[in-house]
Design an enzyme around this catalytic site. Structure first.
Site, short mmCIF file in Angstrom:
data_model
loop_
_atom_site.label_atom_id
_atom_site.label_comp_id
_atom_site.label_asym_id
_atom_site.label_seq_id
_atom_site.Cartn_x
_atom_site.Cartn_y
_atom_site.Cartn_z
N HIS A 77 -4.66 -5.00 -0.16
CA HIS A 77 -4.22 -5.88 -0.92
C HIS A 77 -3.08 -6.31 -0.89
O HIS A 77 -2.23 -5.57 -0.32
CB HIS A 77 -5.23 -5.71 -2.14
CG HIS A 77 -4.34 -4.49 -2.99
ND1 HIS A 77 -4.18 -3.31 -2.58
CD2 HIS A 77 -3.81 -4.61 -4.19
CE1 HIS A 77 -3.77 -2.43 -3.44
NE2 HIS A 77 -3.45 -3.09 -4.39
N HIS A 79 -0.69 -6.51 -3.40
CA HIS A 79 0.38 -5.92 -4.26
C HIS A 79 1.36 -5.19 -3.51
O HIS A 79 1.26 -4.66 -2.43
CB HIS A 79 -0.18 -5.00 -5.15
CG HIS A 79 -1.23 -5.63 -6.18
ND1 HIS A 79 -2.11 -4.71 -7.07
CD2 HIS A 79 -1.47 -6.93 -6.70
CE1 HIS A 79 -2.66 -5.88 -7.73
NE2 HIS A 79 -2.47 -6.99 -7.48
N ASP A 81 3.50 -2.49 -3.58
CA ASP A 81 3.61 -1.20 -3.22
C ASP A 81 2.71 -1.00 -1.97
O ASP A 81 2.90 0.15 -1.30
CB ASP A 81 3.05 -0.39 -4.42
CG ASP A 81 1.69 -0.59 -4.90
OD1 ASP A 81 1.40 -1.81 -5.03
OD2 ASP A 81 1.07 0.24 -5.25
N HIS A 82 1.83 -2.14 -1.49
CA HIS A 82 1.07 -2.01 -0.40
C HIS A 82 1.62 -2.74 0.82
O HIS A 82 1.66 -2.34 2.00
CB HIS A 82 -0.49 -2.07 -0.58
CG HIS A 82 -0.90 -1.22 -1.65
ND1 HIS A 82 -1.66 -0.02 -1.18
CD2 HIS A 82 -0.89 -1.34 -3.16
CE1 HIS A 82 -2.21 0.50 -2.19
NE2 HIS A 82 -1.52 -0.14 -3.53
ZN LIG Z 1 -1.29 0.28 -5.47
#
Ligand SMILES: [Zn+2]
Length: 262
Positions: A77, A79, A81-82
């Site tokens: 996804h 977001h 942090d990814h």
């Molecule tokens: Zn995450």
């Protein structure tokens, strides 16, 4: 399962036969030990979730791969942090980035429910699992009987419903994953944060039960009169660390929205 390795103390180095986790150094209350960057394949690899834009982590992943070519970068996804490091990592290894959300792609190809990605003779089956975010995907590795779950299921605790997600979708996605785990005889869930879960059905049943329980608690907390999401957090999430209350409030808003639509 043959090849399932769960290290003690940190998810770094967790692996199944064809999947290996390189943990990003971004631990927090929300990201647990940090973001799990999963490398799938053999002499060629797919990298799932390069993690945040952290040069040391991205270099470590590249160096770890050595001569092995990265054919594609996939995102569970969008977001940060990814996905934050995806563009930089794509530059480093010369591979496209595929994601459900066009804003996170680099190259021609998207990524959606039903797609099958091939690498080194392995298949990666894409499951659309909206809820945590609108663009959440899970990836099934039939050869390892393992499901990569992103933030839809975490290795510890429970996930939140972000502002761009929704609880009705999330509950449907959990049910779908539960059915898939049973039908496909899954042997491990490989989450976006936290350790590998070696009992998929138990983990998913726990998630589904937890959601139902929270909804019941919110119904009960709300019954005496109209309350703000913050007031409900104080009652329902009293047992949860205060640093997570802002996230809990997002989840409460999602749950109230869900209850109001029933
Ligand atoms: Zn995450």
């Amino acid at each position: 399962m043959s090849g399932l390795h769960i290290p003690i103390g940190t998810p770094d180095g967790s692996r199944t036969e064809h999947a290996e986790n390189l943990l990003a150094p971004n631990p927090s209350a929300m990201t647990l030990d940090g973001t799990n960057t999963w490398v799938i394949g053999g002499d060629e690899v797919v990298v799932i979730d390069p993690g945040p834009e952290d040069e040391s982590h991205l270099r470590r992943v590249r160096d770890h791969l050595g001569e092995r070519r990265v054919t594609e970068i996939l995102l569970t996804h969008g977001h940060f942090d990814h996905s934050g490091g995806a563009r930089r990592f794509a530059e480093m290894v010369g591979a496209p980035v595929r994601a459900l959300d066009p804003r996170h792609r680099l190259g021609e190809e998207g990524l959606a429910d039903g797609d099958v990605v091939s690498v080194a003779g392995l298949e990666i089956h894409v499951y659309g699992t909206p809820g945590h975010s609108f663009d959440s995907l899970c990836f099934w590795l039939p050869q390892d009987r393992a499901m990569l779950t992103g933030d839809t299921v975490l290795g510890r605790g429970t996930t939140i419903i972000a502002r761009d997600g929704g609880l009705a979708d999330y509950l449907r996605s959990l049910d779908r994953l539960r059915a898939a785990a049973e039908g496909l005889e899954a042997r491990a869930l490989l989450p976006g944060h936290g350790p590998v879960l070696p009992d998929p059905i138990a983990a998913l049943d726990g998630y589904i039960a937890h959601r139902r329980q929270r909804l019941d608690q919110i119904r009960a907390a709300r019954a005496p009169g109209a309350r703000t999401p913050r007031e409900i957090v104080k009652i329902v999430y009293a047992d949860v660390d205060r640093s997570l209350w802002a996230a809990a409030e997002m989840s409460v808003v999602a749950q109230l929205d869900y209850l109001d639509r029933l």
